[in-house]
Each structure stands twice: as structure tokens, then as C-alpha cells.
Design a protein around this motif. Structure first.
Motif, PDB file in Angstrom:
ATOM      1  N   ILE A   1       0.862  -1.178   0.000  1.00 52.82           N
ATOM      2  CA  ILE A   1       0.000   0.000   0.000  1.00 52.82           C
ATOM      3  C   ILE A   1       0.901   1.231   0.000  1.00 52.82           C
ATOM      4  O   ILE A   1       2.106   1.108   0.235  1.00 52.82           O
ATOM      5  CB  ILE A   1      -0.941   0.011   1.228  1.00 52.82           C
ATOM      6  CG1 ILE A   1      -0.140  -0.062   2.549  1.00 52.82           C
ATOM      7  CG2 ILE A   1      -1.942  -1.131   1.157  1.00 52.82           C
ATOM      8  CD1 ILE A   1      -0.977   0.125   3.806  1.00 52.82           C
ATOM      9  N   GLY A   2       0.338   2.412  -0.250  1.00 53.59           N
ATOM     10  CA  GLY A   2       1.180   3.597  -0.190  1.00 53.59           C
ATOM     11  C   GLY A   2       0.752   4.709  -1.115  1.00 53.59           C
ATOM     12  O   GLY A   2      -0.410   4.780  -1.529  1.00 53.59           O
ATOM     13  N   LEU A   3       1.688   5.565  -1.420  1.00 55.82           N
ATOM     14  CA  LEU A   3       1.439   6.707  -2.302  1.00 55.82           C
ATOM     15  C   LEU A   3       2.530   6.761  -3.367  1.00 55.82           C
ATOM     16  O   LEU A   3       3.697   6.486  -3.081  1.00 55.82           O
ATOM     17  CB  LEU A   3       1.460   8.027  -1.508  1.00 55.82           C
ATOM     18  CG  LEU A   3       0.421   8.196  -0.380  1.00 55.82           C
ATOM     19  CD1 LEU A   3       0.665   9.523   0.360  1.00 55.82           C
ATOM     20  CD2 LEU A   3      -1.007   8.140  -0.911  1.00 55.82           C
ATOM     21  N   ASP A   4       2.125   7.104  -4.585  1.00 58.63           N
ATOM     22  CA  ASP A   4       3.077   7.191  -5.688  1.00 58.63           C
ATOM     23  C   ASP A   4       2.755   8.413  -6.522  1.00 58.63           C
ATOM     24  O   ASP A   4       1.774   8.410  -7.266  1.00 58.63           O
ATOM     25  CB  ASP A   4       3.006   5.911  -6.542  1.00 58.63           C
ATOM     26  CG  ASP A   4       4.154   5.803  -7.523  1.00 58.63           C
ATOM     27  OD1 ASP A   4       4.624   6.862  -8.004  1.00 58.63           O
ATOM     28  OD2 ASP A   4       4.585   4.673  -7.799  1.00 58.63           O
ATOM     29  N   TYR A   5       3.558   9.461  -6.379  1.00 55.34           N
ATOM     30  CA  TYR A   5       3.285  10.700  -7.102  1.00 55.34           C
ATOM     31  C   TYR A   5       3.996  10.736  -8.451  1.00 55.34           C
ATOM     32  O   TYR A   5       3.937  11.735  -9.159  1.00 55.34           O
ATOM     33  CB  TYR A   5       3.672  11.917  -6.253  1.00 55.34           C
ATOM     34  CG  TYR A   5       2.832  12.074  -4.997  1.00 55.34           C
ATOM     35  CD1 TYR A   5       1.660  11.339  -4.820  1.00 55.34           C
ATOM     36  CD2 TYR A   5       3.198  12.958  -3.988  1.00 55.34           C
ATOM     37  CE1 TYR A   5       0.886  11.468  -3.676  1.00 55.34           C
ATOM     38  CE2 TYR A   5       2.432  13.102  -2.836  1.00 55.34           C
ATOM     39  CZ  TYR A   5       1.274  12.352  -2.685  1.00 55.34           C
ATOM     40  OH  TYR A   5       0.522  12.490  -1.554  1.00 55.34           O
ATOM     41  N   SER A   6       4.659   9.626  -8.805  1.00 52.51           N
ATOM     42  CA  SER A   6       5.289   9.581 -10.121  1.00 52.51           C
ATOM     43  C   SER A   6       4.275   9.167 -11.186  1.00 52.51           C
ATOM     44  O   SER A   6       4.517   9.288 -12.379  1.00 52.51           O
ATOM     45  CB  SER A   6       6.474   8.609 -10.118  1.00 52.51           C
ATOM     46  OG  SER A   6       6.014   7.274 -10.088  1.00 52.51           O
ATOM     47  N   ILE A   7       3.132   8.651 -10.736  1.00 54.33           N
ATOM     48  CA  ILE A   7       2.103   8.199 -11.675  1.00 54.33           C
ATOM     49  C   ILE A   7       1.429   9.397 -12.344  1.00 54.33           C
ATOM     50  O   ILE A   7       1.014   9.334 -13.488  1.00 54.33           O
ATOM     51  CB  ILE A   7       1.032   7.318 -10.970  1.00 54.33           C
ATOM     52  CG1 ILE A   7       1.689   6.127 -10.292  1.00 54.33           C
ATOM     53  CG2 ILE A   7       0.000   6.820 -11.972  1.00 54.33           C
ATOM     54  CD1 ILE A   7       0.765   5.321  -9.404  1.00 54.33           C
ATOM     55  N   GLY A   8       1.341  10.498 -11.606  1.00 55.88           N
ATOM     56  CA  GLY A   8       0.731  11.702 -12.170  1.00 55.88           C
ATOM     57  C   GLY A   8      -0.778  11.653 -12.115  1.00 55.88           C
ATOM     58  O   GLY A   8      -1.363  10.782 -11.473  1.00 55.88           O
ATOM     59  N   GLY A   9      -1.402  12.589 -12.806  1.00 57.07           N
ATOM     60  CA  GLY A   9      -2.857  12.587 -12.844  1.00 57.07           C
ATOM     61  C   GLY A   9      -3.495  13.640 -11.965  1.00 57.07           C
ATOM     62  O   GLY A   9      -4.707  13.791 -11.972  1.00 57.07           O
ATOM     63  N   GLY A  10      -2.689  14.346 -11.195  1.00 57.08           N
ATOM     64  CA  GLY A  10      -3.197  15.493 -10.450  1.00 57.08           C
ATOM     65  C   GLY A  10      -3.887  15.182  -9.147  1.00 57.08           C
ATOM     66  O   GLY A  10      -3.926  14.037  -8.692  1.00 57.08           O
TER      67      GLY A  10
END
Ligand SMILES: [Zn+2]
Length: 272
Positions: free
Chosen positions: A112-121
Motif C-alpha cells: 500500500i502507499g502513495l506514488d506521485y510519479s504516476i501523475g494525474g493530479g
């Protein structure tokens, strides 16, 4: 005489094997039983395999033998975003139910977690945080640790975990710097080292006490298979100027303690 020597050979070979632990991989995409057997014979006695979505969570539970291979169930940020809006609640409920029904045979909630490299705002970040939060609450409810993914998001991930008072935290593929590692250390989180070297990672390893480290292959995404965990163990040994065998043993102990694998030692039927 010759026969006797031949019979003794496997035992002698096993004694020279160094025991290792892989704190994070994805056997759901690498489930050839030969690969697992091969890794175990090589010395990787403890393998933690994480699911990322509905099919891989089911596969993970099928692959986990709770002898050498231990499963974690979760929905990672990439798959959290891939779920269609119309089936979102149903998918979440299914995976939460799967973890609940198999709580006595899984060792963690993850990945689980967060991934800000995926983008999408911002809308995507709201969705990611919603899923991450639900699974942190589930881990708390089931008294399980969490295996956390953070890409380009380590600051937010740490804030989120601290805010939600997550207690047993494994930060997989840790990519933060010394400052973030200090925050992790302060809260008793463990970080794991993947088979990729960098000067930033080197400084983090040098700073972290060995008790707060684990090693991972992240196979087959990064490493080829769980045997690839040997690389980060050697890397840590080099930085810490410790013998490889000693580091491997310390990381096995950390991994077994963190995931409490000894209490999950018996094979239980999976509940679909
Ligand atoms: Zn992963």
C-alpha cells in the motif's frame, strides 16, 4: 564409501549456505514453484510476497506456504487508480474481506502507499490517500504491520503514517534521504534496501542502525527473483564494514521479528 559420501553431500552443502530474508517481492507474477525452491535452497529462507490488486492478492495467498513464503495483501497506488469508479467500492470490500478472512495466515497489509510519479493530479492523490488510509485502518484492526510503497511521496507518506499512528511500519524500497530516514527511525519504522545502489541510499544505510534495516529483491520488478536479495545484503555489509554472514543473520532476525513469521508457521487453508 562412495555412496555414503554422496548421501552426505546435500547436508554439507546446506551448512555452507548463508540464510537470507527477502522482505519484499511479488511471487504472484513469479509463482513458478521451481523459482521458490531454488531460492530457498540458495539460503533465502524467509520470503515476504506482496499483492497489489485483486488477482495478485488471491495468487499471493495461494503461493504463501507459511513455511518459507509469507503473504501480504493490499492494493498499491497504481492499482488503486486503475480500479474503475463504478466497481471501486466492490473491489475495496473484496480485498478487505480477503485480508480479514485470511488474517491468521497473512503477515502484513501490503503493498500500500502513495506514488506521485504516476501523475494525474489532485483527484488521483485523493483516491490514493483514500485507499492507503483504508488499509492502514485495516492493519490496525487486524493487528498486522504495513508494507509501504512511497515513490516521489516519502514526505507525505511519513506524515500520513504518523498522523494515523501506524505502529508497525515497513518502508519498502526506501528512497528517502537521511532526514526522512531519521523520521522513520524516530517512529520505530523499518526500511528495506533494494538491489539498487545510490549515494543517497549509501548515506541512509550508514546512518541507520542495523536493527532498523531489512533487504528486499523487489523481484521480478527490480531483482530477477528472491535470490537477488543477496545484492543489497552485500551492499549493506560493505557500508557497515561487517561480515556478509553477520549482516545476513541480523536482517533475517529483523525480518522474522517484524513480520512475526514464527506465529504464522503452520499452513492453513486459504479462505476465498
Ligand atoms: Zn513492490
Amino acid at each position: 564409501m562412495q555412496t555414503k559420501q554422496l548421501l552426505q553431500k546435500p547436508e554439507t552443502m546446506q551448512k555452507s549456505v548463508v540464510e537470507m530474508a527477502d522482505a519484499h517481492c511479488h511471487l504472484s507474477i513469479l509463482s513458478d514453484p521451481q523459482i521458490i525452491r531454488d531460492a530457498v535452497l540458495y539460503g533465502v529462507s524467509t520470503i515476504i510476497t506482496d499483492g497489489v490488486d485483486t488477482p495478485s492478492n488471491i495468487k499471493t495467498l495461494e503461493v504463501a506456504d507459511n513455511k518459507n513464503v509469507f503473504g501480504a495483501v493490499g492494493v498499491d497506488p497504481e492499482h488503486a487508480l486503475a480500479i474503475d469508479e463504478s466497481s471501486f467500492d466492490r473491489e475495496m470490500e473484496f480485498n478487505i474481506g480477503l485480508a480479514r478472512r485470511n488474517a491468521d495466515r497473512i503477515v502484513a497489509i501490503g503493498e500500500i502507499g502513495l506514488d506521485y510519479s504516476i501523475g494525474g493530479g489532485p483527484r488521483n492523490i485523493v483516491r490514493q490517500k483514500k485507499v492507503f488510509g483504508r488499509f492502514i485502518d485495516l492493519a490496525e484492526e487486524l493487528r498486522l504491520p504495513v508494507s509501504v510503497h512511497a515513490r516521489n511521496a516519502i514526505g507525505d507518506v511519513l506524515d500520513f503514517l504518523v498522523e494515523r499512528e501506524a505502529k508497525r511500519v515497513h518502508l519498502h524500497f526506501f528512497e528517502g534521504g537521511v532526514e526522512e530516514a531519521r523520521v522513520a527511525l524516530k517512529h520505530g519504522y523499518l526500511i528495506s534496501v533494494p538491489p539498487i545502489e545510490s549515494s543517497k541510499r549509501k548515506r541512509v544505510i550508514a546512518m541507520m542502525p542495523i536493527e532498523s534495516l531489512m533487504a528486499e529483491s523487489d523481484s521480478p520488478v527490480v531483482g530477477q527473483n528472491p535470490k537477488s536479495v543477496e545484492k543489497p545484503i552485500r551492499y549493506i555489509a560493505g557500508i557497515k564494514r561487517m561480515p556478509f554472514e553477520q549482516v545476513a543473520a541480523a536482517l533475517v532476525a529483523n525480518t522474522k521479528r517484524f513480520f512475526d513469521v514464527n506465529t504464522k508457521g503452520s499452513v492453513k487453508m486459504m479462505r476465498y
